[in-house]
Design an enzyme around this catalytic site. Structure first.
Site, PDB file in Angstrom:
ATOM      1  N   THR A  11       0.827  -1.213   0.000  1.00  0.00           N
ATOM      2  CA  THR A  11       0.000   0.000   0.000  1.00  0.00           C
ATOM      3  C   THR A  11       0.866   1.269   0.000  1.00  0.00           C
ATOM      4  OG1 THR A  11      -1.618  -1.231   1.270  1.00  0.00           O
ATOM      5  CG2 THR A  11      -1.891   1.148   1.222  1.00  0.00           C
ATOM      6  N   LYS A 100       7.656   1.233  11.692  1.00  0.00           N
ATOM      7  CA  LYS A 100       7.834   1.571  13.122  1.00  0.00           C
ATOM      8  C   LYS A 100       8.524   0.462  13.897  1.00  0.00           C
ATOM      9  CE  LYS A 100       3.116   0.192  13.576  1.00  0.00           C
ATOM     10  NZ  LYS A 100       2.536   0.465  12.297  1.00  0.00           N
ATOM     11  N   GLU A 124       9.894   9.609   9.108  1.00  0.00           N
ATOM     12  CA  GLU A 124       8.715  10.427   9.432  1.00  0.00           C
ATOM     13  C   GLU A 124       7.421   9.597   9.424  1.00  0.00           C
ATOM     14  OE1 GLU A 124       8.370  14.078  10.153  1.00  0.00           O
ATOM     15  OE2 GLU A 124       6.697  12.900  10.874  1.00  0.00           O
ATOM     16  N   GLY A 129       1.517   8.459  10.604  1.00  0.00           N
ATOM     17  CA  GLY A 129       1.271   8.439   9.144  1.00  0.00           C
ATOM     18  C   GLY A 129       1.766   9.705   8.479  1.00  0.00           C
ATOM     19  N   GLY A 182     -12.278  -2.107   6.854  1.00  0.00           N
ATOM     20  CA  GLY A 182     -10.876  -2.284   6.450  1.00  0.00           C
ATOM     21  C   GLY A 182      -9.890  -1.510   7.307  1.00  0.00           C
ATOM     22  N   LYS A 200       5.042   3.368  18.657  1.00  0.00           N
ATOM     23  CA  LYS A 200       5.085   4.766  18.214  1.00  0.00           C
ATOM     24  C   LYS A 200       5.508   5.699  19.354  1.00  0.00           C
ATOM     25  CE  LYS A 200       1.642   3.939  14.596  1.00  0.00           C
ATOM     26  NZ  LYS A 200       0.201   3.854  14.330  1.00  0.00           N
TER      27      LYS A 200
END
Ligand code: HSE
Length: 414
Positions: A11, A100, A124, A129, A182, A200
């Site tokens: 993706t 991550k 980043e 995101g 999803g 994170k």
């Protein structure tokens, strides 16, 4: 001209290729030279894709091509991402990752290699995101001492908690909706148990302290025990419940945790709902600042990767200091941290008021119609002290045949 490679055409990787193609001129103008995608590494073939002619299956093709100076890693996971990234950095190539798990586990080592080789390792997209939080910390806030970072860092759990809050949905129903849409994986454990948020906040804590931080050292509690009943109280109290990853400097100690937290309407993160992420930073000169946006998704996440690529090209002959060194950060014992607590207990409030006061002193209490329980809100006390008092109260109720304490949620009203 800078030749680039993408490792992992999923993706995010395909989103990066799409932006590089669609925004070619703007990117060239900002980077100071054109970025040309030469290879896409993946196990699969993509015969109908725009990168069909650039697919390779062997990382050595990328590692050994001296023309390639910039590599994007969007494979995810540790294996083989770690060895691929390490060998690309060692070969003197800039590496950009959205991974991550990789940054949390090996960030210290990979940053050290990048420094030694005079290249850049940017990440980043690994937190929040598309929200520019990493660059904000090392660049925009470089004159500040960061005192606290608190984030809603996981869109899936924020979607679930928002559904429970607004529609009165159960955890199970809200999770199912998140899966149907999803947002949540079929195996949602990493999100709902807080592991994703933990990685994170570990990365953000490393950026805040400049030292290595591991997720295993961060107390982590997910949202699976939060119920629709909790939200009935929350509505009555004018509060909501959010999953927070928090890191705070108190004196010379660093406290970090992942846990659901009951917050009031005045809290800056109260309005962060649905799949959105929000990150609040407290620093010594600026005070409170907030960063909000899409914490996941193809183009938002790929946008952060592309921004890192441009920054790497702008700094192609030097390593940009991110302030994350080799020392390890010792985390404070969460038991010594202070907080307020929301507690639900089976029993009748008027019968239990004296008992409650004898253990916790005067506290605010709450009752919902047609229930066999009541709730109360403690003053700010240490986690250790709270646990001791809660054990006493629970024991007293259980000895009388009650189920005792049903729920405990940390509270931050402002
Ligand atoms: N599962 C993550 C989320 C994806 O829901 O936010 C982004 O890391």
């Amino acid at each position: 001209m800078m030749y680039a490679a993408i490792m992992g055409y999923g993706t995010i990787g395909s989103g990066v290729a799409e932006i590089l193609e669609g925004s070619r001129e703007r990117i060239a103008e900002r980077a100071g030279q054109e970025i040309v995608l030469k290879y896409v590494l993946d196990l699969r073939e993509f015969p109908d894709s725009p990168v069909a002619d650039r697919i390779v299956h062997d990382v050595k093709v990328i590692e050994e091509d001296e023309q390639v100076g910039l590599v994007v890693e969007t494979m995810g996971g540790l294996n083989p991402a770690y060895s691929f990234v390490k060998s690309c950095l060692s070969a003197g190539k800039h590496v950009i990752t959205s991974n991550k798990a990789l940054v949390e586990a090996y960030g210290t080592e990979l940053l050290q290699i990048a420094r030694e080789k005079g290249v850049n390792f940017f990440f980043e997209a690994s937190v929040g995101g598309g929200i520019p939080i990493i660059r904000t910390l090392y660049r925009c806030l470089m004159g500040e001492r960061i005192l606290e970072i608190t984030g809603i860092l996981n869109g899936t759990t924020n979607f679930i908690l928002t559904k429970m809050d607004r529609d009165g949905a159960s955890f199970e129903a809200a999770l199912k909706e998140a899966q149907d849409l999803g947002y949540a994986e079929r195996n949602p454990e990493a999100d709902v148990e807080g592991h994703d948020t933990c990685r994170k906040i570990a990365i953000l804590t490393a950026m805040m302290t400049g030292k290595e931080v591991h997720y295993k050292d961060i107390y982590t509690e997910g949202i699976t025990r939060i119920t629709d009943r909790d939200f009935c109280y929350a509505r009555k109290m004018g509060t909501s419940v959010k999953l927070f990853g928090t890191s705070r400097i108190v004196g010379d100690q660093v406290y970090a945790r992942v846990a659901p937290v009951m917050i009031g309407r005045e809290h800056p993160l109260y309005g962060v709902s649905g799949v959105f992420n929000g990150i609040l930073v407290k620093s010594d000169m600026l005070g409170t600042s907030m960063y909000y946006g899409s914490g996941a998704g193809k183009l938002p996440t790929a946008s952060a990767v592309v921004a890192d690529m441009i920054e790497a090209v702008q700094n192609q002959d030097r390593n940009v200091a991110l302030g994350w060194g080799n020392e390890q950060q010792q985390m404070a014992d969460i038991n010594t941290g202070e907080c307020r607590y929301f507690v639900r207990i089976e029993g009748n409030l008027s019968e239990g008021k004296q008992k409650l006061a004898s253990v916790f002193g005067q506290v605010e209490t709450f009752v919902l119609d047609d229930t066999d329980e009541f709730a109360f809100l403690t003053e700010k006390i240490s986690e250790k002290c709270f646990r001791e008092l809660a054990t006493v109260l629970d024991g007293e109720y259980q000895s009388k045949g009650s189920e005792g304490i049903r729920q405990i949620i940390r509270v931050e009203l402002a």
